[in-house]
Structures are given as C-alpha cells and as structure tokens.
Design an enzyme around this catalytic site. Structure first.
Site, PDB file in Angstrom:
ATOM      1  N   GLU A 220      52.605   2.780 -29.840  1.00  0.00           N
ATOM      2  CA  GLU A 220      51.442   3.082 -28.995  1.00  0.00           C
ATOM      3  C   GLU A 220      50.538   1.863 -28.889  1.00  0.00           C
ATOM      4  O   GLU A 220      50.076   1.332 -29.893  1.00  0.00           O
ATOM      5  CB  GLU A 220      50.636   4.265 -29.538  1.00  0.00           C
ATOM      6  CG  GLU A 220      49.455   4.576 -28.624  1.00  0.00           C
ATOM      7  CD  GLU A 220      48.590   5.738 -29.062  1.00  0.00           C
ATOM      8  OE1 GLU A 220      47.479   5.876 -28.519  1.00  0.00           O
ATOM      9  OE2 GLU A 220      49.015   6.509 -29.946  1.00  0.00           O
TER      10      GLU A 220
ATOM     11  N   ASP B 202      50.800   2.711 -34.263  1.00  0.00           N
ATOM     12  CA  ASP B 202      49.734   2.235 -33.381  1.00  0.00           C
ATOM     13  C   ASP B 202      49.475   0.769 -33.688  1.00  0.00           C
ATOM     14  O   ASP B 202      49.615   0.344 -34.847  1.00  0.00           O
ATOM     15  CB  ASP B 202      48.437   3.011 -33.643  1.00  0.00           C
ATOM     16  CG  ASP B 202      48.671   4.499 -33.737  1.00  0.00           C
ATOM     17  OD1 ASP B 202      48.770   5.134 -32.697  1.00  0.00           O
ATOM     18  OD2 ASP B 202      48.756   5.029 -34.875  1.00  0.00           O
TER      19      ASP B 202
ATOM     20  N   HIS C  78      45.684   2.651 -36.588  1.00  0.00           N
ATOM     21  CA  HIS C  78      45.309   3.556 -35.495  1.00  0.00           C
ATOM     22  C   HIS C  78      43.965   3.204 -34.879  1.00  0.00           C
ATOM     23  O   HIS C  78      43.835   3.113 -33.663  1.00  0.00           O
ATOM     24  CB  HIS C  78      45.281   5.004 -35.993  1.00  0.00           C
ATOM     25  CG  HIS C  78      44.880   5.981 -34.927  1.00  0.00           C
ATOM     26  ND1 HIS C  78      43.567   6.320 -34.683  1.00  0.00           N
ATOM     27  CD2 HIS C  78      45.623   6.663 -34.019  1.00  0.00           C
ATOM     28  CE1 HIS C  78      43.517   7.178 -33.684  1.00  0.00           C
ATOM     29  NE2 HIS C  78      44.747   7.410 -33.264  1.00  0.00           N
TER      30      HIS C  78
ATOM     31  N   HIS D 109      54.552  10.839 -36.850  1.00  0.00           N
ATOM     32  CA  HIS D 109      53.303  10.287 -36.336  1.00  0.00           C
ATOM     33  C   HIS D 109      52.610   9.436 -37.399  1.00  0.00           C
ATOM     34  O   HIS D 109      52.120   9.957 -38.401  1.00  0.00           O
ATOM     35  CB  HIS D 109      52.410  11.459 -35.912  1.00  0.00           C
ATOM     36  CG  HIS D 109      51.158  11.085 -35.218  1.00  0.00           C
ATOM     37  ND1 HIS D 109      49.916  11.493 -35.653  1.00  0.00           N
ATOM     38  CD2 HIS D 109      50.942  10.363 -34.100  1.00  0.00           C
ATOM     39  CE1 HIS D 109      48.986  11.045 -34.828  1.00  0.00           C
ATOM     40  NE2 HIS D 109      49.588  10.352 -33.885  1.00  0.00           N
TER      41      HIS D 109
ATOM     42  N   GLU E 294      56.590   6.733 -35.084  1.00  0.00           N
ATOM     43  CA  GLU E 294      55.485   6.358 -34.191  1.00  0.00           C
ATOM     44  C   GLU E 294      54.468   5.515 -34.938  1.00  0.00           C
ATOM     45  O   GLU E 294      54.103   5.837 -36.076  1.00  0.00           O
ATOM     46  CB  GLU E 294      54.815   7.618 -33.625  1.00  0.00           C
ATOM     47  CG  GLU E 294      53.786   7.368 -32.542  1.00  0.00           C
ATOM     48  CD  GLU E 294      52.347   7.197 -33.066  1.00  0.00           C
ATOM     49  OE1 GLU E 294      51.449   6.894 -32.250  1.00  0.00           O
ATOM     50  OE2 GLU E 294      52.122   7.396 -34.283  1.00  0.00           O
TER      51      GLU E 294
END
Length: 248
Positions: A118, A45, A58, A16, A43
C-alpha cells in the site's frame, strides 16, 4: 495440517501488516509469522524517510507504533532504527526495529506468498511510486508476486499508464464512500482490485465490481461471522489483522 478454512471457496487470505493482532504491526516478527502461515498474501504500508529510504510503517508518524515521536519524513533511516517498534505491543517484543521495503522484498521473494504494497499518502512523497517500481525491478520480482494499491486513485492510474505489468488495486474508504458509489467502470479500466472497508460490501457493490472485471478484497475483517457474510456475497479475499482465525 494447517489450511485455509475457505480454500474450497477460493478465498484469498491477506495478512494485514503481518499477524498484527498478535505481533507488533509491520515488523519483522509479524511479517515472518504471517509468511509461516497458510495465507496467500502479505500486506504492508510504506513511507519515505528524510534520506530517501522506503520504510515499512502504516502511519506518517512513529508516535503510535514506537517509543519515539515525529514524522517519518523528518528522520533518516539510521535515526529511525534507534527507536523500538516492538515495545508498543508489549515487553515481549522489545527490540523490533523499522524495516525497509528491501527487507520485505527479500523475504517475499523467497516465500510462496504474494506481496500487497500500500502506497500511503503518496502525495507526501512525490515520485515514490517510481522508487517502488525501481525497487521491484532491482529485486527482479516476478509480476505475479506483487500487487500495488492505494486510496489515491490518481497514483494507481499513473502506474497503470506506465504498463509495468504489476496488478493494481484501489482502496475504498467508508468515510468517502458511505453516501456515494465508486466509479467501478473507471476503476476497472486501470486496476484489477477494488478493496473496500468491509461494511461497504453488499450485493450491489459486488455485482458492479464483477461487471467491470474487478476482484474484491475487503478490509479489515477480523470476525468469523462477518467473513462468512462477505464470502456468501461473493468476495474474492479477506484482508485481516488476524487471518489465523480463518486457518484450520
């Protein structure tokens, strides 16, 4: 030799924002460290800058993760690169600059792992999903190397309707779904993953997800006992800030 402790159970490990417990999240050092471990996915963002560059961060501001302040969308990329995105984690990481999606695509294409992208608050950036798809095409990213996810179910449906071939995921928040159940049937029509906040996962959640062909990768799992509980229930993967605790 390093290995996934849950490999026999076919549990996917997702880093993450990179190894974000140890390193400054979403920075090169965190992402490279993750890709050098026995994880299955990385992962990240993304947001969009004033000069229409897609950057890896993020929040929609740089306040928490850098030595600057302001909205990502208010800065050009050259200006953003003047800020330090490592110092917030400690002086040892001073000098980390913000990354572009291009940088990460190049890293992942050369690695064995998949990339989980994401889309953060896509309504703030009209058309960002098309820009991401164009980036993936320009890098000739294999379809099996990328999953695109978002809390925004409409944007995931839109991508599905384009029939681009990438797997898709819907994020499920505790705030929105603590007192109501997701529409598993509807989500299963356009996505392959339903990725909930880990406390939402119980036997009933897993049963409904599996009924509609959905894989389940809860976030953000940083505790070994919680991980074991989720695995015993039947999750497919774990999204973790600290996947190293699940690596032997």
């Amino acid at each position: 030799m390093e290995s996934n402790k849950f490999k026999n159970q076919q549990i996917l490990l997702v880093a993450h924002r990179g190894l974000s417990t140890k390193y400054p999240e979403n920075t090169r050092i965190a992402l490279e460290a993750a890709l050098n471990r026995s994880i299955d996915m990385l992962e990240i963002d993304i947001h969009r800058t004033l000069d229409d560059r897609i950057v890896v961060i993020h929040d929609n501001t740089i306040d928490r993760t850098s030595n600057g302040k302001g909205k990502v969308s208010a800065f050009t990329l050259p200006t953003l690169r003047q800020y330090d995105f490592g110092i917030s984690k400690g002086k040892a990481f001073k000098g980390q600059t913000i990354m572009e999606l291009d940088d990460v695509l190049a890293m992942v294409k050369a690695a064995t792992q998949k990339l989980l992208i994401e889309l953060k608050q896509p309504k703030l950036y009209p058309g960002i999903e098309m820009e991401v798809l164009n980036k993936l095409e320009s890098f000739d990213m294999p379809k099996e190397k990328v999953i695109i996810q978002s809390f925004d179910q409409q944007v995931i449906q839109k991508i599905h309707n384009l029939k681009v071939g990438y797997e898709l995921g819907v994020l499920i928040s505790k705030r929105k779904y603590w007192y109501r159940v997701p529409n598993f049937k509807k989500i299963g029509n356009y996505a392959q993953y339903i990725n909930p906040q880990f406390s939402l996962v119980n036997e009933a959640f897993l049963k409904k997800a599996k009924k509609h062909g959905l894989m389940v990768m809860p976030y953000t799992v940083n505790d070994y006992e919680i991980a074991n509980r989720l695995i015993s229930l039947g999750v497919d993967g774990l999204i973790s800030d600290n996947p190293e605790i699940f690596i032997r």
